[in-house]
Design an enzyme around this catalytic site. Structure first.
Site, PDB file in Angstrom:
ATOM      1  N   GLU A 178      -5.884 -10.467  -1.594  1.00  0.00           N
ATOM      2  CA  GLU A 178      -5.691 -10.348   0.018  1.00  0.00           C
ATOM      3  C   GLU A 178      -6.055 -11.784   0.500  1.00  0.00           C
ATOM      4  O   GLU A 178      -7.369 -11.906   0.238  1.00  0.00           O
ATOM      5  CB  GLU A 178      -6.163  -9.254   0.672  1.00  0.00           C
ATOM      6  CG  GLU A 178      -5.446  -8.028   0.574  1.00  0.00           C
ATOM      7  CD  GLU A 178      -6.226  -6.893   1.459  1.00  0.00           C
ATOM      8  OE1 GLU A 178      -6.830  -7.160   2.413  1.00  0.00           O
ATOM      9  OE2 GLU A 178      -6.262  -5.698   0.797  1.00  0.00           O
TER      10      GLU A 178
ATOM     11  N   TYR B 208       0.965  -1.291   0.209  1.00  0.00           N
ATOM     12  CA  TYR B 208       0.090  -0.102  -0.056  1.00  0.00           C
ATOM     13  C   TYR B 208       0.812   1.274   0.112  1.00  0.00           C
ATOM     14  O   TYR B 208       2.018   1.269   0.511  1.00  0.00           O
ATOM     15  CB  TYR B 208      -0.922   0.096   1.146  1.00  0.00           C
ATOM     16  CG  TYR B 208      -2.153  -0.803   1.288  1.00  0.00           C
ATOM     17  CD1 TYR B 208      -2.953  -0.735   0.277  1.00  0.00           C
ATOM     18  CD2 TYR B 208      -2.268  -1.577   2.389  1.00  0.00           C
ATOM     19  CE1 TYR B 208      -4.199  -1.704   0.455  1.00  0.00           C
ATOM     20  CE2 TYR B 208      -3.673  -2.062   2.634  1.00  0.00           C
ATOM     21  CZ  TYR B 208      -4.466  -2.462   1.365  1.00  0.00           C
ATOM     22  OH  TYR B 208      -5.497  -2.955   1.489  1.00  0.00           O
TER      23      TYR B 208
ATOM     24  N   ALA C 105      -6.411  -0.816   5.794  1.00  0.00           N
ATOM     25  CA  ALA C 105      -4.850  -1.169   6.281  1.00  0.00           C
ATOM     26  C   ALA C 105      -4.731  -0.896   7.771  1.00  0.00           C
ATOM     27  O   ALA C 105      -3.611  -0.838   8.114  1.00  0.00           O
ATOM     28  CB  ALA C 105      -3.802  -0.427   5.298  1.00  0.00           C
ATOM     29  N   GLU C 106      -5.995  -0.688   8.596  1.00  0.00           N
ATOM     30  CA  GLU C 106      -5.554  -0.389   9.933  1.00  0.00           C
ATOM     31  C   GLU C 106      -4.871   0.893  10.235  1.00  0.00           C
ATOM     32  O   GLU C 106      -4.173   1.226  11.186  1.00  0.00           O
ATOM     33  CB  GLU C 106      -4.914  -1.343  10.779  1.00  0.00           C
ATOM     34  CG  GLU C 106      -5.959  -2.768  10.897  1.00  0.00           C
ATOM     35  CD  GLU C 106      -6.313  -3.346   9.723  1.00  0.00           C
ATOM     36  OE1 GLU C 106      -7.214  -3.273   9.227  1.00  0.00           O
ATOM     37  OE2 GLU C 106      -5.414  -4.304   9.414  1.00  0.00           O
TER      38      GLU C 106
ATOM     39  N   ASN D  38      -9.448   0.044  -2.892  1.00  0.00           N
ATOM     40  CA  ASN D  38      -9.389  -1.217  -2.000  1.00  0.00           C
ATOM     41  C   ASN D  38     -10.822  -1.580  -1.450  1.00  0.00           C
ATOM     42  O   ASN D  38     -11.272  -0.821  -0.998  1.00  0.00           O
ATOM     43  CB  ASN D  38      -8.577  -0.688  -0.878  1.00  0.00           C
ATOM     44  CG  ASN D  38      -8.016  -1.789   0.022  1.00  0.00           C
ATOM     45  OD1 ASN D  38      -7.030  -2.696  -0.351  1.00  0.00           O
ATOM     46  ND2 ASN D  38      -8.802  -2.275   1.043  1.00  0.00           N
ATOM     47  N   GLU D  39     -11.027  -2.678  -1.649  1.00  0.00           N
ATOM     48  CA  GLU D  39     -12.454  -3.414  -1.229  1.00  0.00           C
ATOM     49  C   GLU D  39     -13.577  -2.305  -1.441  1.00  0.00           C
ATOM     50  O   GLU D  39     -14.159  -1.926  -0.557  1.00  0.00           O
ATOM     51  CB  GLU D  39     -12.312  -3.832   0.320  1.00  0.00           C
ATOM     52  CG  GLU D  39     -11.225  -4.773   0.640  1.00  0.00           C
ATOM     53  CD  GLU D  39     -11.355  -5.631   1.875  1.00  0.00           C
ATOM     54  OE1 GLU D  39     -11.592  -4.907   2.787  1.00  0.00           O
ATOM     55  OE2 GLU D  39     -11.059  -6.776   1.813  1.00  0.00           O
TER      56      GLU D  39
ATOM     57  N   TYR E 174       1.159  -8.440  13.330  1.00  0.00           N
ATOM     58  CA  TYR E 174      -0.045  -9.263  12.474  1.00  0.00           C
ATOM     59  C   TYR E 174       0.272 -10.726  12.760  1.00  0.00           C
ATOM     60  O   TYR E 174      -0.467 -11.487  11.943  1.00  0.00           O
ATOM     61  CB  TYR E 174       0.332  -8.685  10.939  1.00  0.00           C
ATOM     62  CG  TYR E 174      -1.055  -8.667  10.659  1.00  0.00           C
ATOM     63  CD1 TYR E 174      -1.976  -7.652  10.600  1.00  0.00           C
ATOM     64  CD2 TYR E 174      -1.572  -9.843   9.836  1.00  0.00           C
ATOM     65  CE1 TYR E 174      -3.156  -7.419  10.018  1.00  0.00           C
ATOM     66  CE2 TYR E 174      -3.144  -9.718   9.113  1.00  0.00           C
ATOM     67  CZ  TYR E 174      -3.717  -8.489   9.284  1.00  0.00           C
ATOM     68  OH  TYR E 174      -5.096  -8.429   8.611  1.00  0.00           O
TER      69      TYR E 174
HETATM   70  C1  IPT Z   1      -8.908  -5.707   4.446  1.00  0.00           C
HETATM   71  C2  IPT Z   1      -8.560  -4.577   4.033  1.00  0.00           C
HETATM   72  O1  IPT Z   1      -8.386  -4.601   2.622  1.00  0.00           O
HETATM   73  C3  IPT Z   1      -6.829  -4.480   4.519  1.00  0.00           C
HETATM   74  O2  IPT Z   1      -6.675  -3.219   4.148  1.00  0.00           O
HETATM   75  C4  IPT Z   1      -6.810  -4.819   5.931  1.00  0.00           C
HETATM   76  O3  IPT Z   1      -7.679  -3.727   6.662  1.00  0.00           O
HETATM   77  C5  IPT Z   1      -7.436  -5.945   6.219  1.00  0.00           C
HETATM   78  O4  IPT Z   1      -8.666  -6.213   5.812  1.00  0.00           O
HETATM   79  C6  IPT Z   1      -7.461  -6.458   7.540  1.00  0.00           C
HETATM   80  O5  IPT Z   1      -6.125  -6.432   8.189  1.00  0.00           O
HETATM   81  S1  IPT Z   1     -10.589  -5.713   4.949  1.00  0.00           S
HETATM   82  C7  IPT Z   1     -11.580  -7.206   5.303  1.00  0.00           C
HETATM   83  C8  IPT Z   1     -11.026  -7.753   6.517  1.00  0.00           C
HETATM   84  C9  IPT Z   1     -13.160  -6.957   5.288  1.00  0.00           C
END
Ligand code: IPT
Length: 997
Positions: A290, A95, A140-141, A198-199, A356
């Site tokens: 992802e 990212y 991305a938290e 993103n999503e 993580y």
């Molecule tokens: C997905 C996101 O795309 C990513 O940025 C990050 O937040 C990740 O989850 C969790 O660490 S969101 C998905 C869990 C709905």
């Protein structure tokens, strides 16, 4: 665009006519026969329905997620990439965080750790492809999901085609797009794909999928010169934003509850992904952009070691192999290396560490799950037949081929090569633990075979999964079937070396086409054999320790998992195009990490890292390995009975004495002069805005959202000047700071109280008693110090949650409705969006007096301060600031990750501390909430060979004060390492800050 490219595009425009069958995409195909597709802008990255191609080569893209901004030491990127590459992956997805690049609208900077070029360069050097994910929204938290703070007061619904939002992102996309475009594979760089958004998957009524935005954003990337395919990651295979070049989706099937790490969801191995893929995008790669590689952990959570259990080796086996069962040929694991939420990077849902529970820890060590992943990744890297496979029995896999309904077995056939098959077996209910016995009845080139043929049964432990191959080519050896899994194979000096493994003590059978008599040439294992029809030999064994079986020109290494973990296939070069380790390969057993191999005039030069004395076994071409060196040191080699090379490498791990922080000289100063009668807040920002576009409707006469005034991170201070009516008995105030935040309130110099926070509440209304009502007509100041835990994300479009304010939501004087605040003042970090420290970036400093003055920086002269230690603390509510310095002398040639550690204090639990290392804020600790107590600081932020400045802010939230229970430095590991020399990140020293107040 160069001439060839124009020609190419014209040619394919012609060919493409009428060929694109999917109604949602406008795709041009390279030729009518092979089904290879391109976006028409370049030819380096193409795809068909089976897989991607890079420079014409079909490949599995197995990728891991790394965020450059979470590792602010540019010279460590190579180490991380080499570890990822050594594990068998070939790509990294990353990212880009808009908010740190453009903290003030129009003011874009790639200074300091924000420079992306070292990241591109290191990837190229390591032979890692990159997937760029510049957002603009990233989730991305990260604070505000990656959006800049000024977004909170910018009109328009973000993540839609609203003109104001498009205007907001345009400058950023231009700037970042140009950097990415310059590093594309088309220009010799590592970038092969670029993700848009993103999503983009969830909307709040009345909003819905905004096709106009999707189109404009994709075009905005292309307009910057990006030519590689544009992708997107739907949150699930839901068919959103399919107008990108290669659509894909995300999945986190085991969730994020790290506090119950062995509780798995029963329906966690979904087969629905395949049907969804067939429904939405059957003509392109089944791409998972992802997939769960770990889990994030929040304030008050159970810690990342538990997340590493939730997503450990067993999880990897069951869940990744389930993806393999769906012929997934693009798989990105989020995260492979998480890094650190240093400074103000975090959103309120996570704390400083972003480890993580990933395969590579926050301090770059390798977890068990790294080694398990190595087995899976390396198998895929040497199994080209997988790349053109299709699952045959999705939806009817339960009980298939085994008759055991507790198991699911998916048959994958290579429908192009028409020879090889893969049988992926896993529990039907992932939440169960029982061992399942089974026999497999499989179609093979010699007819149906029921395995094991030699006798006995196979077993699958609970929470395990295996890939059984049929008619699999390993060089010139045909593996007719194998119940033991293949870790890797290579043809070395005309011999096919196949590395087979199973769990310790398991019964397995491998059948190969051979007329030779097998023999055990090394190890204590025994074999049973049976001749099958068609010149096929079945060999039965148990996977215990290491046994080597020779059959003609084939060497079978029969290993238990622990031994298999030690094998490293390496290709003696490292360029972007060495994806398959099937030519000129070397296989090395032993060692914590093998980074690289090269062969120069008969010397095999290996580089790697060791954490203990290691005996290598090296399987290499004789001519190429006349001599062997490890990290430049020549090894004393001997030959094993079966012709491989063995060598012992003794390691020396030099002692390093870390300074004892408790015996250092510490200096102390008060960092809350704001509550003293002589303090002037004249230079502060006056909070005087009467209206806002922020969706949270204000209830106060002037807007008291810090973001409106350009303060978006760290501690925020408010001052309310008022004239008393004389009847005030309490001050009631609702403050919002995000979960785990806290605040303290003073009337003039008198402490009124605090909300110390919990892990749940993002706002809190407190009533703080005023013991003696002030005199009628007298002037007073309420001072509020609040924590800002980051902005919320904005996952649901239209929710605008990232705009949720940080500041004062409501206030009143109890006992006196008539008391009016004459002036509200606010400050956060010095300069706000025009932040001072261009090197450490806009989120490193908050609004504490110490931070505004730059006391956290090296070189500040604290000679006039009094002595005082954070472990002695303060005896009343307030903020103290502490400084010390120490020297480190860690020799080169080792990787000794260092962390500082605190311990929980139960006697004075309510305090917050922030820790600064050479000016970089590398820890935020809330003693009463936790859970993090160990804070790794990367080499390069810590100067391993010289002076370091260490500083601590201590905010005591109770009248009784607070102190740190303990504070020390610790080594998290001792590793002999061949990692590239680490250059310290620039850490500019203190200088007088103009206008600091
Ligand atoms: C997905 C996101 O795309 C990513 O940025 C990050 O937040 C990740 O989850 C969790 O660490 S969101 C998905 C869990 C709905």
């Amino acid at each position: 665009m160069n001439f060839l490219l124009i020609l190419y595009s014209l040619l394919h425009l012609t060919l493409a006519h009428g060929l694109s069958r999917h109604p949602l995409r406008n795709r041009r195909q390279l030729s009518a026969t092979d089904g290879i597709q391109s976006n028409g802008l370049q030819n380096n990255v193409t795809w068909d329905k089976y897989s991607y191609f890079v420079n014409g080569k079909r490949l599995m893209l197995f990728s891991g997620e790394v965020h450059p901004y979470r590792l602010p030491v540019a010279s460590l990127y190579l180490d991380v990439f080499q570890k990822i590459k050594a594990m068998g992956m070939n790509a990294v997805s990353f990212y880009v965080f808009w908010g740190i690049l453009e903290p003030k609208k129009g003011d874009i900077s790639f200074e300091g750790f924000r420079d992306l070029q070292p990241f591109f360069d290191a990837a190229k050097k390591a032979g890692i492809y990159l997937i760029a994910r510049p957002g603009p929204y990233i989730n991305a938290e990260t604070t505000a999901g990656g959006f800049p703070g000024w977004g909170t007061y910018t009109p328009g619904i973000w993540r839609t085609s609203n003109a104001s939002y498009i205007d907001a992102y345009t400058g950023y996309i231009k700037a970042v797009g140009a950097k990415i475009a310059a590093n594309e594979i088309t220009k010799g760089g590592p970038v092969i794909l670029v993700q848009s958004e993103n999503e983009y998957s969830g909307w709040q009524a009345p909003y819905s999928e905004d096709y106009e935005y999707e189109k404009k954003l994709k075009q905005a990337f292309i307009d910057t010169g990006i030519t590689v395919p544009i992708t997107t990651n739907d949150a699930w295979p839901g068919g959103h934003y399919t107008s990108v070049d290669v659509y894909g989706y995300d999945s986190y099937p085991n969730g994020f509850d790290c506090s119950h790490p062995t509780t798995w969801k029963s329906d966690a191995v979904p087969e629905s992904f395949w049907s969804a893929h067939q429904q939405y995008t059957p003509n392109i790669v089944n791409a998972v952009y992802e997939f769960q590689g770990g889990a994030f952990d929040g304030w008050g959570g159970s810690g990342y070691d538990t997340c590493a259990v939730l997503t450990g080796p067993e999880f990897e086996r069951v869940f990744y192999k389930n993806e393999i069962a769906m012929s997934t040929t693009f798989l990105n694991l989020y995260m492979i290396f998480g890094g650190t939420n240093w400074g103000g990077i975090a959103h309120p849902g996570v704390y400083t560490s972003y480890d993580y529970g990933s395969a590579i820890t926050e301090d770059r060590r390798l977890r068990d799950k790294y080694y398990e992943l190595k087995l899976i990744a390396n198998f895929l890297a040497v199994s080209p037949a997988y790349l053109t496979s299709r699952p045959q029995n999705v939806g009817s896999s339960q009980g298939a081929f085994t008759g055991n309904s507790a198991l699911k077995t998916t048959q994958l056939l290579d429908v192009v090569g028409n020879k090889t098959a893969f049988y992926v077996i896993r529990p039907a209910d992932a939440s169960l633990n029982a061992v399942q016995q089974y026999k497999l009845t499989l179609p093979t080139s010699i007819g149906n075979v029921t395995i094991p043929t030699v006798g006995g049964t196979l077993a699958l432990n609970g929470k395990d999964s295996k890939i059984h191959v049929v008619d699999y080519a390993a060089g010139s050896t045909t593996v007719v079937y194998s119940s033991a899994e293949i870790a890797t194979w290579a043809t070395i000096d005309g011999k096919d070396v196949i590395i087979l493994y199973g769990s310790a003590g398991e019964l397995h059978e491998t059948a190969i086409k051979s007329s030779s008599t097998p023999s055990v040439v090394s190890g204590s294992g025994t074999i049973k054999t049976k001749s099958l029809s068609g010149g096929v030999l079945a060999i039965q064994y148990t996977t215990t320790g290491q046994t080597v079986v020779q059959v003609g020109n084939t060497l079978l290494y029969v290993l238990d998992r622990a031994n298999a973990y030690q094998f490293w296939p390496v290709t003696p070069t490292s360029s972007l195009n060495t994806i398959h380790a099937d030519t000129g390969s070397v296989i090395v057993k032993g060692g914590y990490l093998l980074r690289s191999a090269s062969t120069i005039s008969g010397t095999l030069a290996l580089t790697g890292d060791l954490n203990s004395t290691t005996t290598f076994e090296i399987i290499a071409p004789t001519a190429a390995a006349q001599k062997v060196t490890f990290n430049g040191e020549s090894l004393d080699v001997s030959k094993s009975s079966h012709g491989t090379i063995t060598a012992k490498k003794t390691i020396t791990l030099p002692d390093v004495k870390l300074p004892d922080l408790s015996s250092l000289t510490w200096k102390k100063a008060d960092s809350l002069p704001e509550i003293s009668p002589s303090y002037s807040d004249a230079a502060w920002t006056t909070a005087n805005r009467a209206s806002t576009v922020n969706p949270t409707t204000p209830t106060t006469p002037v807007i008291l959202y810090a973001g409106e005034y350009g303060y978006h991170t760290g501690n925020i201070l408010w001052r309310a000047h008022f004239t008393a009516t004389g009847t005030e008995t309490a001050f009631k105030v609702k403050v919002m700071g995000g979960s785990a935040f806290g605040y303290s309130v003073w009337l003039d110099s008198t402490f009124l109280g605090s909300w110390e926070g919990d892990s749940v509440r993002q706002d809190y209304e407190g009533t703080f008693k005023i013991a003696t009502s002030p005199k009628k007509g007298s002037s007073h100041v309420i001072t509020i110090l609040q924590d800002h835990m980051g902005y919320e994300e904005d996952w649901i479009v239209g929710s605008e949650t990232f705009k949720g304010p940080r500041g004062i939501i409501s206030y009143s004087f109890v006992g006196s409705t008539g008391t009016k605040v004459d002036t509200w003042k606010v400050t956060g970090n010095l300069g706000g969006e025009s932040y001072v420290d261009k090197t450490r970036g806009p989120l490193n400093e908050g609004g504490l007096f110490a931070e505004r003055q730059g006391w956290h920086l090296p070189g500040f002269d604290d000679a006039s301060w009094v002595p005082g230690k954070p472990t002695e603390g303060i005896s009343s509510a307030g903020v103290a600031f502490y400084r010390t310095s120490f020297k480190l002398d860690v020799p080169s040639g080792v990787d000794y990750p260092i962390a500082f550690a605190v311990s929980n204090s139960t006697t004075n639990p309510h305090y917050r501390a922030q820790f600064y290392v050479n000016g970089y804020q590398f820890g935020k600790y809330v003693n009463s909430i936790g859970p993090q107590k160990v804070f790794p600081v990367p080499q390069g932020i810590l100067n391993y060979q010289g002076d370091n400045t260490f500083a601590v802010s201590l905010w005591a939230e109770k009248a009784t004060g607070a102190k740190l229970n303990s504070l020390k430095l610790q080594l998290n590991a001792k590793i002999e390492s061949s990692m590239a020399k680490v250059a310290s990140q620039p850490a500019p020293a203190w200088s007088q800050r103009k206008g600091a107040y």
